[in-house]
Design a protein around this motif. Structure first.
Motif, short mmCIF file in Angstrom:
data_model
loop_
_atom_site.label_atom_id
_atom_site.label_comp_id
_atom_site.label_asym_id
_atom_site.label_seq_id
_atom_site.Cartn_x
_atom_site.Cartn_y
_atom_site.Cartn_z
N ILE A 134 0.84 -1.21 0.00
CA ILE A 134 0.00 0.00 0.00
C ILE A 134 0.87 1.25 0.00
CG2 ILE A 134 -1.63 1.36 1.38
CD1 ILE A 134 -2.80 -1.41 2.30
N LEU A 135 1.87 1.26 0.87
CA LEU A 135 2.74 2.43 0.99
C LEU A 135 3.58 2.65 -0.27
CD1 LEU A 135 3.77 1.99 4.71
CD2 LEU A 135 2.26 3.75 3.77
N ALA A 136 3.92 1.56 -0.96
CA ALA A 136 4.77 1.67 -2.15
C ALA A 136 3.99 1.98 -3.42
CB ALA A 136 5.54 0.36 -2.34
N THR A 137 2.65 1.91 -3.36
CA THR A 137 1.84 2.07 -4.57
C THR A 137 1.33 3.49 -4.72
OG1 THR A 137 1.15 -0.24 -4.45
CG2 THR A 137 -0.20 1.24 -5.80
N GLU A 138 1.81 4.14 -5.76
CA GLU A 138 1.28 5.47 -6.09
C GLU A 138 0.03 5.27 -6.94
OE1 GLU A 138 2.18 8.40 -4.85
OE2 GLU A 138 3.52 7.16 -3.64
N PRO A 139 -0.97 6.11 -6.77
CA PRO A 139 -2.23 5.94 -7.51
C PRO A 139 -2.13 6.45 -8.94
CG PRO A 139 -2.37 7.84 -6.10
CD PRO A 139 -1.04 7.21 -5.82
N ARG A 140 -1.34 5.76 -9.76
CA ARG A 140 -1.13 6.20 -11.14
C ARG A 140 -2.40 6.12 -11.98
NH1 ARG A 140 3.70 4.17 -9.80
NH2 ARG A 140 3.33 2.04 -10.44
N PHE A 141 -3.36 5.29 -11.57
CA PHE A 141 -4.59 5.15 -12.35
C PHE A 141 -5.35 6.48 -12.44
CE2 PHE A 141 -6.13 4.50 -8.06
CZ PHE A 141 -7.39 5.07 -8.07
N ILE A 142 -5.19 7.34 -11.44
CA ILE A 142 -5.90 8.62 -11.43
C ILE A 142 -5.50 9.44 -12.66
CG2 ILE A 142 -6.17 10.81 -10.19
CD1 ILE A 142 -5.78 9.14 -7.58
N GLU A 143 -4.22 9.48 -12.93
CA GLU A 143 -3.71 10.18 -14.12
C GLU A 143 -4.01 9.39 -15.38
OE1 GLU A 143 -2.64 13.52 -15.51
OE2 GLU A 143 -2.33 13.28 -13.36
N ALA A 144 -3.84 8.07 -15.31
CA ALA A 144 -4.00 7.21 -16.49
C ALA A 144 -5.40 7.30 -17.10
CB ALA A 144 -3.66 5.77 -16.13
N ILE A 145 -6.41 7.46 -16.26
CA ILE A 145 -7.77 7.52 -16.80
C ILE A 145 -8.26 8.95 -16.99
CG2 ILE A 145 -8.37 5.25 -15.87
CD1 ILE A 145 -9.99 6.59 -13.68
N GLY A 146 -7.39 9.93 -16.71
CA GLY A 146 -7.76 11.32 -16.92
C GLY A 146 -8.60 11.90 -15.80
N LEU A 147 -8.67 11.19 -14.69
CA LEU A 147 -9.52 11.62 -13.58
C LEU A 147 -9.07 12.95 -13.00
CD1 LEU A 147 -11.97 10.45 -12.20
CD2 LEU A 147 -10.46 9.20 -10.67
N ALA A 148 -7.77 13.14 -12.91
CA ALA A 148 -7.25 14.36 -12.29
C ALA A 148 -7.78 15.62 -12.97
CB ALA A 148 -5.72 14.35 -12.32
#
Length: 140
Positions: free
Chosen positions: A99-113
């Motif tokens: 959990i600590l090592a995982t950055e939430p890259r999916f947020i950027e990947a799906i254009g959510l940001a």
């Protein structure tokens, strides 16, 4: 639909969102994901479990230990519940170290940001911080 790793979950989320042509469809998918969250016990909707920094009401509970943390969460907002579903898919059932090592890259990947209002972005960051804080606490 639980992937073996947080990374695999993020890739699967990115692939699923790639099917949708526009953000109206993506928001509808998010809302549908939120509706599929397991029931959240009313008894856990306490101030202690409320995530601070979210405009809508969000409650998040962690169970387990450093080997495997499971999260339950719910919101009074349909879209936020969908965001919770994505976060739980990536982080729930994982070890504290993962959990600590995982950055939430999916947020950027799906254009959510780019498509969340500032208040929802702040809420998403607050939920993520809560998950990481609980993982750090269990890692000891």
């Amino acid at each position: 639909m639980i992937e073996d790793t947080a990374e695999a979950a993020q890739l699967a989320i990115a692939e699923e969102f790639a099917f949708f042509g526009d953000w109206t469809e993506r928001y509808q998918y998010l809302i549908d994901l939120g509706r599929k969250l397991p029931p959240f016990p009313e008894a856990l909707k306490t101030e202690e479990h409320r995530v601070q920094g979210c405009q809508s009401q969000v409650w998040l509970v962690a169970e387990g230990d450093a080997q495997a943390l499971r999260f339950q969460a719910i919101s009074d907002s349909a879209i936020v519940s969908g965001l919770i579903a994505l976060l739980l898919r990536v982080y729930s059932g994982r070890s504290a170290a993962q959990i600590l090592a995982t950055e939430p890259r999916f947020i950027e990947a799906i254009g959510l940001a780019k498509h969340l209002s500032p208040t929802r972005s702040n809420g998403l960051a607050a939920m993520l911080a809560t998950i990481k804080h609980k993982a750090a606490a269990s890692a000891g």
